[in-house]
Design a protein around this motif. Structure first.
Motif, mmCIF file in Angstrom:
data_model
loop_
_atom_site.group_PDB
_atom_site.id
_atom_site.type_symbol
_atom_site.label_atom_id
_atom_site.label_comp_id
_atom_site.label_asym_id
_atom_site.label_seq_id
_atom_site.Cartn_x
_atom_site.Cartn_y
_atom_site.Cartn_z
ATOM 1 N N ASP A 263 -3.218 0.753 -3.755
ATOM 2 C CA ASP A 263 -4.154 0.500 -2.661
ATOM 3 C C ASP A 263 -5.240 -0.468 -3.129
ATOM 4 O OD1 ASP A 263 -5.694 0.480 -0.427
ATOM 5 O OD2 ASP A 263 -6.362 2.561 -0.572
ATOM 6 N N SER B 183 0.841 -1.194 0.000
ATOM 7 C CA SER B 183 0.000 0.000 0.000
ATOM 8 C C SER B 183 0.881 1.251 0.000
ATOM 9 C CB SER B 183 -0.898 0.006 1.241
ATOM 10 O OG SER B 183 -0.110 0.184 2.411
ATOM 11 N N ASP C 98 -3.335 -4.905 3.357
ATOM 12 C CA ASP C 98 -2.204 -3.982 3.219
ATOM 13 C C ASP C 98 -1.386 -4.192 1.955
ATOM 14 O OD1 ASP C 98 -2.514 -2.719 5.872
ATOM 15 O OD2 ASP C 98 -2.004 -4.713 6.625
#
Length: 271
Positions: free
Chosen positions: A111, A60, A124
């Motif tokens: 993301d 991320s 994540d």
């Protein structure tokens, strides 16, 4: 002196065995059939999706920033629907999964939560097959485990087995890693993405559906079809989608077998 030498030799032997030991990594339940895995970066634990169809390993933007990494450049990928995904890059990322240290010269920065429903638990990043490109990996989704093999266990696992017909694909920029399984039908091979992250049905393209004589109604009344994987016959209900591949294997199909993958030699075997 002799005692010290003996102790040293035993200690060295233990270290050597430990360094080349098998590492069994436990996968965790997520949503539907999707699985996650604990990933440690600089001692901090994160929750990553384990996705054999992910093509690249992603972190991320928050992780990249916390590591003070420069986020730069552009990577273009495609989802199976043909939708374009744009990501950036970060360099020199060291991940630890189980007891295995996996250094990545470059990872993608994106993301994943941007495309998942808002009520899904936080993810994540994505661990893809790219993370294991220097290893021999066994995947047993029926037991929710992946095993990083050592030299001896790898040889034992594939002894007297014939490898599957496969393709190892590296994407538009040569930076990805996906595996396609060749499935025969009517004297031709059709190439199916090996995708544990496909928590839905096994998918056929519109063109492949005609070959397998699967109706494009995609409901529970669909009949099972036969797919030959290696020397094994799999009967499963496929759905038809507008996808960019001949077909996409799903979690259910993959969990019927144990796959051992030798990335360096580009070979795959099943039990």
């Amino acid at each position: 002196m002799k005692t010290k030498k003996t102790v040293f030799c035993l200690l060295f032997a233990c270290i050597a065995i430990s360094s080349f030991a098998q590492d069994t990594i436990q996968l965790k339940a997520y949503v539907e059939n999707m699985k996650t895995v604990d990933v440690f970066i600089e001692g901090k634990k994160y929750n990553f999706l384990f996705d054999t169809g992910g093509a690249d390993t992603f972190i991320s933007p928050e992780i990249a920033k916390s590591l003070n990494k420069e986020i730069y450049g552009s990577i273009t990928g495609f989802r199976m629907s043909g939708e374009i995904i744009k990501a950036k890059k970060a360099n020199d990322i060291a991940l630890t999964i189980g007891q295995t240290n996996l250094f990545h010269k470059t990872v993608s920065v994106w993301d994943l939560m941007s495309i998942l429903p808002k009520d899904f638990p936080r993810i994540d990043g994505i661990i893809s097959l790219k993370s294991f490109e220097n290893n021999v990996l066994t995947i047993d989704l029926s037991k929710n485990i992946v095993i990083v093999e050592n030299e001896n266990s790898a040889k034992k696992n594939v002894k007297e087995k014939l490898p599957l017909k496969t393709r190892f694909a590296n994407g538009l920029e040569g930076s990805e890693l996906n595996i396609f399984i060749g499935i025969p039908k009517n004297n031709n091979l059709y190439w199916f993405l090996f995708d544990s992250g496909n928590s839905g049905p096994l998918l056929l393209s519109q063109e492949s559906a005609k070959i397998w004589k699967v109706l494009n109604d995609n409901n529970e009344n669909n009949q099972e079809s036969e797919f030959i994987i290696g020397e094994k016959n799999l009967r499963i209900k496929p759905f038809v989608r507008d996808i960019i591949y001949d077909g996409v294997l799903n979690f259910e199909a993959i969990s019927n077998y144990v796959f051992t993958i030798d990335f360096k030699n580009k070979k795959v075997w099943i039990n």
